[in-house]
Each structure stands twice: as C-alpha cells, then as structure tokens.
Design an enzyme around this catalytic site. Structure first.
Site, PDB file in Angstrom:
ATOM      1  N   LYS A  55       0.836  -1.188  -0.036  1.00 43.45           N
ATOM      2  CA  LYS A  55      -0.060  -0.009  -0.003  1.00 43.45           C
ATOM      3  C   LYS A  55       0.759   1.250   0.083  1.00 43.45           C
ATOM      4  O   LYS A  55       0.464   2.521  -0.277  1.00 43.45           O
ATOM      5  CB  LYS A  55      -0.802   0.019   1.062  1.00 43.45           C
ATOM      6  CG  LYS A  55      -2.067  -1.106   1.117  1.00 43.45           C
ATOM      7  CD  LYS A  55      -3.265  -0.568   0.207  1.00 43.45           C
ATOM      8  CE  LYS A  55      -4.519  -1.307   0.311  1.00 43.45           C
ATOM      9  NZ  LYS A  55      -5.597  -0.814  -0.350  1.00 43.45           N
ATOM     10  N   SER A 312       1.530  -9.709  -0.385  1.00 43.19           N
ATOM     11  CA  SER A 312       1.023  -8.339  -0.370  1.00 43.19           C
ATOM     12  C   SER A 312       1.573  -7.560   1.108  1.00 43.19           C
ATOM     13  O   SER A 312       1.766  -6.778   1.013  1.00 43.19           O
ATOM     14  CB  SER A 312      -0.090  -8.066  -0.858  1.00 43.19           C
ATOM     15  OG  SER A 312      -0.995  -8.993   0.190  1.00 43.19           O
TER      16      SER A 312
END
Length: 330
Positions: A55, A312
């Site tokens: 992110k 991720s």
C-alpha cells in the site's frame, strides 16, 4: 489511455515519484513450491516494504502527485483516509515522510495490532462504526467540514498507478511471466498490476483471488455495478470491505485486465499462511497467502509455467497465526 484512467506513462511517473520512499521489492523463486507444482513459482515480496505491505506505493504516489499539482500548502489541513490497516499505515508513513498531517478512520473490526502500527507512524486514528463504509462516512465529513484531503484506499488512478509499479518490476525481472495471481478486494492492486502487465505482455494471465464470503468486488463484477456486501471476519481481513457505492475506476479496470477470478475458503487461506511460514520462512497475512491458496484449492494446472504470487503484506498478529494453524490442523 483507457477509460479507467491508468496508462503506462502514469505507471512510469509513479515509479519516479515513489523512488526513495517505497522500495523495489525482490522477486524470489520458491524452490519448494516450484517442485510441488512442477512450475516456476516466484514470490513478489511486498512484505519488504518499510510499512510491511504494498500500500505504501499508492499512498506515496498520490501524496507526491498532490504536492506536485497543488503545492504543500494546499494540504495544510492534513490528509484523511479509511482503511482496514495497511493503507492507513501507508498513508501515516508517507504523510510523515512528506511533512503532512494524517488522520485514519477505522472500523471497530480492525485488529488492535494494526491500530497500534498506524499510531506508531504518527497518524491520528479515529474508530468509527462496524464497517469500512461507516468509517468512510466519517472521512467524507472531515473532508467537507475541515477541508482535509482524501487519500482513497484504492479507487483513484494515482493510487492504482502506484500499486501498478509492482507490475513494471515483474515485467522487468521476469519478461516471460505466464501468470500473476493477485489478491482482490477494492481492485487497486490487481488493477494496477494488470494495467502494467497487459500493456507490456498481453499473453500473461492475470488471476484475481477473492474471499469466499463478503467479497464485494466478486458480487459487483457479477452484477455489473457496485454492490454492498456484509463484511465478515476473515483471516484475509485486508480483502474485506466494499468497493465504494460510486466506484469510478477500479471496477472497470479489473473487468478489463483480469482473465480469471477465484474465491478461496478460510481453510485454504489458513493452510497457505502456514505453508509460507514453514517452507519459505516468511510471515504473511491471510490476504498475502491467497495466491497459493487458490492454486491448492482449485487445483490450478500451472505445470511448466512461470507464475508470480504477490505476497502483499505481513500485518498478522501471533493470535491470528495461531487461529490459522488450528484451522489448517497444523
């Protein structure tokens, strides 16, 4: 440029902006998984980002783009976002690095370890309601009443382009990639990676993986418009949350770049989390393990292929890991 607003030029601009803040992460071949599936299984280690998750790329790109466009003074009231955790950490980190105040609205479902991590990075946390959508209503109030600037978690071309720099790195490190498997919730990660991969190597398959319950993007793609679903507790909590009632870019983008879409059960996520810890010695959150979960649960035939799994993020507590081990029977 496609109508979803993300083109290759934007991805290269994003790469220039995030250099020095978000890192270029390793793409490592997994010997054990490659042997298990008779394929080249490559792991994209977004867990190596300073905040532990991908992110950071999108948050830095959007903030840097805003400062380029409007000047730092325009952000003096601060930036605000709603997040299941990783995006909140990314915004808090990026804002502190770029000298801008940040406030993060979270629902009460977000685990305490993620709240603490945001506060440790200098972000102010406000807990509101029992869902992402309720937290987002508070964000909208702060934007209108206090003049704060929204940094959306996924539904903005600048955020998507930041995440898409992962796709550029994949194509440079493995130009003959056959398939990339990406966790899918709001669509920023898959949309960005897919935009890069399809522009450079259209033959590479982009596979999205959603939770089996509470998957807003899955329902929205079926319906052809944004659908709200009830959020449920999941090991893959980062994949929960809606796609926004007036989704502007990621729904279209995901439909355009994704070749196939799979759902995975809690048990499959649990087994994949434990596998990655035991075999790869890497601690990953549930959302980061869904690529492996999908290959296992759906018996994907990847023999002889080069396949990248996006690990991720690593925002997982020991209690969640214990839950995963119990569910996986390990």
């Amino acid at each position: 440029m496609h109508d979803h607003g993300v083109c290759l030029e934007m991805l290269y601009q994003a790469r220039r902006r995030i250099a020095g803040e978000a890192v270029r992460t390793p793409l490592e071949r997994s010997a054990s998984l490659s042997a298990r599936f008779d394929a080249d299984i490559l792991l994209k280690l977004e867990t190596c980002q300073p905040t532990g998750a991908f992110k950071l790329r999108g948050a830095v790109n959007m903030l840097a783009a805003l400062i380029e466009d409007r000047g730092r003074e325009a952000l003096s009231a601060g930036v605000v976002t709603a997040s299941t955790g990783n995006h909140g950490r990314a915004v808090a980190h990026a804002a502190s690095r770029l000298g801008v105040p940040a406030l993060v609205c979270l629902s009460r479902l977000v685990p305490a370890n993620k709240v603490a991590a945001i506060e440790a990075l200098g972000g102010e946390v406000r807990r509101v309601g029992a869902s992402q959508d309720e937290a987002f209503s508070e964000v909208e109030r702060l934007v209108s009443e206090r003049g704060m600037t929204l940094i959306p978690p996924f539904d903005d071309p600048r955020v998507v382009a930041g995440q898409g720099t992962i796709g550029l790195e994949l194509m440079e490190d493995c130009p003959d990639l056959d398939r990339v498997i990406v966790g899918l919730s709001g669509g920023g990660l898959l949309g960005g990676i897919g935009a890069a991969v399809k522009a450079i190597r259209p033959a590479c398959r982009v596979t999205g993986v959603s939770l089996s319950r509470g998957a807003a993007m899955w329902e929205s793609l079926k319906a052809g418009h944004p659908v709200e679903v009830e959020e449920v507790e999941s090991l893959g909590d980062s994949l929960g949350g809606g796609i926004g009632r007036d989704n502007r870019s990621t729904l279209r983008l995901v439909r355009e770049v994704m070749d196939d879409h799979l759902q995975v059960s809690e048990r499959a996520i649990a087994a994949a989390m434990v596998d990655i810890l035991e075999q790869e010695k890497r601690l990953v959150e549930g959302a980061a393990a869904v690529g492996l979960a999908a290959i296992e649960e759906h018996g994907l035939d990847v023999r002889g292929q080069r396949v990248a799994l996006i690990l991720s993020g690593n925002a997982v507590s020991l209690s969640t890991l214990d839950r995963a081990r119990a569910l996986a029977g390990r």
